[in-house]
Design a protein around this motif. Sequence first.
Motif, mmCIF file in Angstrom:
data_model
loop_
_atom_site.group_PDB
_atom_site.id
_atom_site.type_symbol
_atom_site.label_atom_id
_atom_site.label_comp_id
_atom_site.label_asym_id
_atom_site.label_seq_id
_atom_site.Cartn_x
_atom_site.Cartn_y
_atom_site.Cartn_z
ATOM 1 N N THR A 228 32.595 41.015 23.550
ATOM 2 C CA THR A 228 31.861 42.174 23.046
ATOM 3 C C THR A 228 32.662 43.474 23.114
ATOM 4 O O THR A 228 32.150 44.529 22.764
ATOM 5 N N SER A 229 33.927 43.387 23.559
ATOM 6 C CA SER A 229 34.733 44.604 23.710
ATOM 7 C C SER A 229 35.025 45.239 22.356
ATOM 8 O O SER A 229 35.198 44.556 21.340
ATOM 9 N N SER A 230 35.096 46.568 22.332
ATOM 10 C CA SER A 230 35.448 47.300 21.110
ATOM 11 C C SER A 230 36.887 47.809 21.169
ATOM 12 O O SER A 230 37.316 48.555 20.289
ATOM 13 N N GLU A 231 37.634 47.403 22.192
ATOM 14 C CA GLU A 231 39.026 47.834 22.333
ATOM 15 C C GLU A 231 39.934 46.922 21.504
ATOM 16 O O GLU A 231 40.059 45.726 21.780
ATOM 17 N N LEU A 232 40.599 47.485 20.484
ATOM 18 C CA LEU A 232 41.417 46.697 19.580
ATOM 19 C C LEU A 232 42.556 46.011 20.315
ATOM 20 O O LEU A 232 42.862 44.834 20.056
#
Length: 581
Positions: A228-232
């Motif tokens: 679920t991370s939004s860190e590319l």
Amino acid sequence: MAFQTPLTISDIITKIHAKKYLLPSIQREFVWDTDQITMLFDSLMRDYPINAFLFWEVGKENLNEFMFYEFLRDYHQTKNYHNDKANLNGDENVIAVLDGQQRLTSLYIGLRGSYAYKLSYRRWNDPEAYPPRKLYLNLLQRSEDSEYEYEFDFLTQAEASQNDSDHYWFLVGDILNMKSLSDVMKYWSKNIVYGSHTSEQADFANETLSKLYEVIHVAPTISYYLETSSELDKVLNIFIRVNSGGTTLSYSDLLLSFATAQWDKLDARKEIHDFVDEINEIGYGFNVGKDIVLKACLVLCDFDDISFKVDNFNRTNMLKIQDEWENITKAIRSALKLIASFGFGRENITSNNLIIPIAYYLKHIGLPDNFESSSAAAGNRVAIKKWFTRSLLKRVFSFMPDGVLKPIREIIRKSEDGAFPLQQIMDRFKGSNRALTFTEDDISNLLYTKYGQGNTTVVMSVLYPWADMRNHFHIDHMYPKSAFTKTKLEKRGLSGKEIEFAMNNVNYLANLQLLEAIPNIEKKDRDFDQWLADTVPPDAIAAYKERHLIPKDVELTFPHFEEFFTKREWLIIEKLKTELM
């Protein structure tokens, strides 16, 4: 990242069809063949594990930060193998597939899509060579292939209708319409009747169809983890690690994903894919991949470091490539048109890196229109062709291409008169393992060039510098190949040793000529001396022999083949020395 409640195959196929599951731009394209797909379905039917999947939930607030594509639905080997860009409304989260795209696409194609691949006996550019096929399952017997338990196959509709005593082809996708086991039984009782089939076949059909229903609708097969991370950066690292096994993600795929994320005016993925498709249709066809296009971008934008690595595709460089994209594509397109006019294409180019210096030169001189045909460029075309054919024959790009590309680029960059700097390039590599000069041994070795080899066209282009290869030339056996059997040669009066020599040398260079397509078709299997007398006017025979390096003092009948062949080899050697030494 947590393990989630497994899904059924029918659940996830429904979600893929509804575009709830998408592919991030870092995913490469679909590469599985039909054998891999049928093996996957066979594994499912045998309750073999197909490994867990990795999905990535992207919140609607972050959708604009990434690029997403739809799953491939109807695969076609030449017309439809790129994923379409997804149109997102931004109203809800998206589930992106980080690991498992090949398996999920295969499931979708097998259940709701189609797969069109080339028939082996048809030409690659024949539109009828790619009939669409759907996945079918034989309900009457097990597979005769020891690697499979069940007989899955991709068939055309006509092929699937050819049922017999051992085959009843069930369209696998129809199982999606069966919502309960009673639907399965209704189908079975209606189509697999005991009167037409043996009891063993009827029982096998019942068991097989019921098993397929269970695999698709009941079994929680799709086990997956959800990130679920939004860190590319984190997502990229996860993606690279989980794709480090199996069919490894290619550099060009990964670099293209960076380009897609960093271009702000153009859709890099669409631009590059469309451009690759376009240029591969030039002339008789090329086989240029996106890796060569990306490499050309580094060279043509004059970046100091042209190594094919992630660091060179940073945001600054990618934005410069975007700004130069129109010039880059024009240069590559013009280079390929020129190479096609030399008579080269996918069948006889051993390294596509040869395209890049020509494209750089054309960009350096201002991208003139119609360079491949304009009279003003005739001298430079000759020089480029000499560099191109020498580089092909010497295989200068067979290892570490940067060691050739950078020095040639520097020589072209410093040239100011607009002429292609052939001599400077030859001087630069003189005495090295990339030298473009030929020794007498090199020339002699070219005599062993044979009909059907990739470099035959290259050697013929050197022997026939006057031939305009924009016309369709064939490589023709002067003495027709069909006549070279022991029986036929004996009837023509050849002795045992003469027959042995003839049959050993029929396909070598000294029995080959360039002939335009129509004359070659008309020539067929006619004896060379008869064809020459019937086709070429008496007052033009001498000129024809000179242009085609035919010895003047030899009878062109079969009993004189060995003399003709040996003397023509000497003429070829002298011509090659003149052109290459």
